[in-house]
Design an enzyme around this catalytic site. Structure first.
Site, PDB file in Angstrom:
ATOM      1  N   ASP A  27      32.163  39.625  38.373  1.00 23.90           N
ATOM      2  CA  ASP A  27      31.164  39.366  38.987  1.00 23.90           C
ATOM      3  C   ASP A  27      30.237  40.303  39.228  1.00 23.90           C
ATOM      4  O   ASP A  27      30.639  41.529  39.882  1.00 23.90           O
ATOM      5  CB  ASP A  27      31.495  38.670  40.364  1.00 23.90           C
ATOM      6  CG  ASP A  27      32.365  37.425  40.236  1.00 23.90           C
ATOM      7  OD1 ASP A  27      31.679  36.421  39.684  1.00 23.90           O
ATOM      8  OD2 ASP A  27      33.431  37.272  40.383  1.00 23.90           O
ATOM      9  N   ASP A  68      30.155  47.112  39.660  1.00 22.13           N
ATOM     10  CA  ASP A  68      28.805  47.084  40.613  1.00 22.13           C
ATOM     11  C   ASP A  68      29.008  47.438  42.055  1.00 22.13           C
ATOM     12  O   ASP A  68      28.132  47.244  42.677  1.00 22.13           O
ATOM     13  CB  ASP A  68      28.342  45.698  40.429  1.00 22.13           C
ATOM     14  CG  ASP A  68      29.130  44.274  41.247  1.00 22.13           C
ATOM     15  OD1 ASP A  68      30.351  44.738  40.820  1.00 22.13           O
ATOM     16  OD2 ASP A  68      28.744  43.906  42.051  1.00 22.13           O
ATOM     17  N   ASP A 119      34.439  45.150  35.360  1.00 23.01           N
ATOM     18  CA  ASP A 119      34.498  44.132  36.380  1.00 23.01           C
ATOM     19  C   ASP A 119      33.621  42.843  35.936  1.00 23.01           C
ATOM     20  O   ASP A 119      33.011  42.827  34.960  1.00 23.01           O
ATOM     21  CB  ASP A 119      33.897  44.608  37.821  1.00 23.01           C
ATOM     22  CG  ASP A 119      33.682  43.555  38.939  1.00 23.01           C
ATOM     23  OD1 ASP A 119      34.869  42.833  39.232  1.00 23.01           O
ATOM     24  OD2 ASP A 119      32.892  43.399  39.771  1.00 23.01           O
TER      25      ASP A 119
END
Length: 266
Positions: free
Chosen positions: A15, A209, A13
Site C-alpha cells: 500500500d 512509502d 511494501d
C-alpha cells in the site's frame, strides 16, 4: 544507490507503493513484470494481517498486478514463523482475521481462550469489548503478548480508523505489559523475508512509502532503501528523520530503470 553493487533481490511494501485504495499506482505492474522477466527474486511485504496471501493476490490482480501468492509476505506470516521458532505447536488466543488465524493454524497452533501460551493481536475490523477484555485478563494472568505490527491507525474510505497499535496500547495500559511487535519496523520481518527467498542483505533493496516503518526496518536489516513519495511520507518530512533512505523517487515508475541498471551482469 550511487554504489554499483548489483541488486539480486527486491522487497517492496504494497500500500502506497504498488497500490492506493485498490488502484494500481502507475509503474507498479511494469516494475513487477520486469523483475519476473529478469528472474530476480522478490517479495511484496505488508503489515496488514487481515488477509491471506491468496486474498491479497486477488486484490492485486483486480488492480492489474499479477504475481503469485508465494511472492507475498505478511506480518501474519512473519508472526506465525516467529512463534513456530519460539514455541512449536503452542496455543494462542487470537484477536484478528483469517490472514492471522490461517497462518497460525498452518504451523499447528491451537486457538484457545483457556490458558494459552500467547495472546496474539492482529488487524481486524471487528474488535469487540468482550474479546479485548478477555485478552487483558489472559495477559494479566501470564500469557505472553504478541502483536503483528505497531501501526496505530489505518486508512479507510471514511477516514482514519484504529489499528493494531492502538488496541495494543489499550491492553498495555490495562496490564502494564508491552507486546512484542513482529512486523515492520522490526527488522525481524525483513530478515524473515530475506530467508524466505534465500536472499542476502548486501544485494537486496527495500522499497517503501513510510520512513518510520519501511525505511528504518530496511536500514536496520542492512538493506539499501528507496522511498517513494506516493504514500505516507512527503519530501519535506524526509529531512525530519535522523536517518535517510539510499534514494528518494517520485513513484515506483522511477524504480523500473533501476532494476535494469543494477541487475546482475551474467
Amino acid at each position: 544507490m550511487t554504489e554499483k553493487r548489483e541488486v539480486r533481490s527486491w522487497l517492496t511494501d504494497m500500500d502506497g507503493v504498488l497500490v492506493h485504495e485498490e488502484h494500481a499506482i502507475p509503474g507498479a505492474a511494469e516494475f513487477l513484470a520486469r523483475l519476473q522477466t529478469l528472474d530476480l527474486r522478490f517479495l511484496v511485504l505488508t503489515n496488514n494481517s487481515i488477509y491471506t496471501p491468496r486474498d491479497l493476490r486477488a486484490r492485486l490482480s483486480a488492480s492489474g498486478i499479477d504475481i503469485p501468492e508465494t511472492a507475498i509476505w505478511t506480518s501474519a506470516l512473519a508472526t506465525a514463523q516467529f512463534l513456530d521458532d519460539q514455541r512449536p505447536n503452542g496455543s494462542a488466543y487470537v484477536l484478528g482475521e483469517s490472514g492471522l488465524t490461517t497462518a497460525l493454524h498452518d504451523i499447528g497452533y491451537i486457538m484457545t481462550s483457556r490458558d494459552p501460551d500467547y495472546v496474539v493481536l492482529g488487524e481486524t475490523r471487528t474488535y469487540s469489548f468482550e474479546a479485548i477484555t478477555r485478552a487483558i485478563r489472559l495477559v494479566a494472568g501470564g500469557a505472553r503478548f504478541i502483536a503483528t505490527n505497531p501501526d496505530p491507525s489505518g486508512p479507510s474510505a471514511d477516514g482514519l480508523m484504529p489499528a493494531t497499535g492502538a488496541i495494543a496500547a489499550l491492553i498495555t495500559k490495562a496490564t502494564g505489559v508491552e507486546p512484542y511487535y513482529v512486523g515492520k519496523p522490526n527488522p525481524l520481518m525483513m530478515r524473515s523475508a530475506l530467508n524466505r527467498i534465500e536472499a542476502h542483505s548486501e544485494t537486496t533493496v527495500m522499497i517503501g512509502d513510510r520512513m518510520d516503518t519501511d525505511i528504518v526496518s530496511g536500514l536496520e536489516a542492512g538493506l539499501r532503501t528507496i522511498l517513494v513519495l506516493t504514500g505516507s511520507t512527503t519530501q519535506e518530512q524526509v529531512a525530519r528523520h535522523p536517518f535517510v533512505p539510499t534514494r528518494v523517487v517520485e513513484s515506483i515508475a522511477d524504480v523500473v530503470p533501476l532494476v535494469d541498471e543494477f541487475a546482475p551482469r551474467s
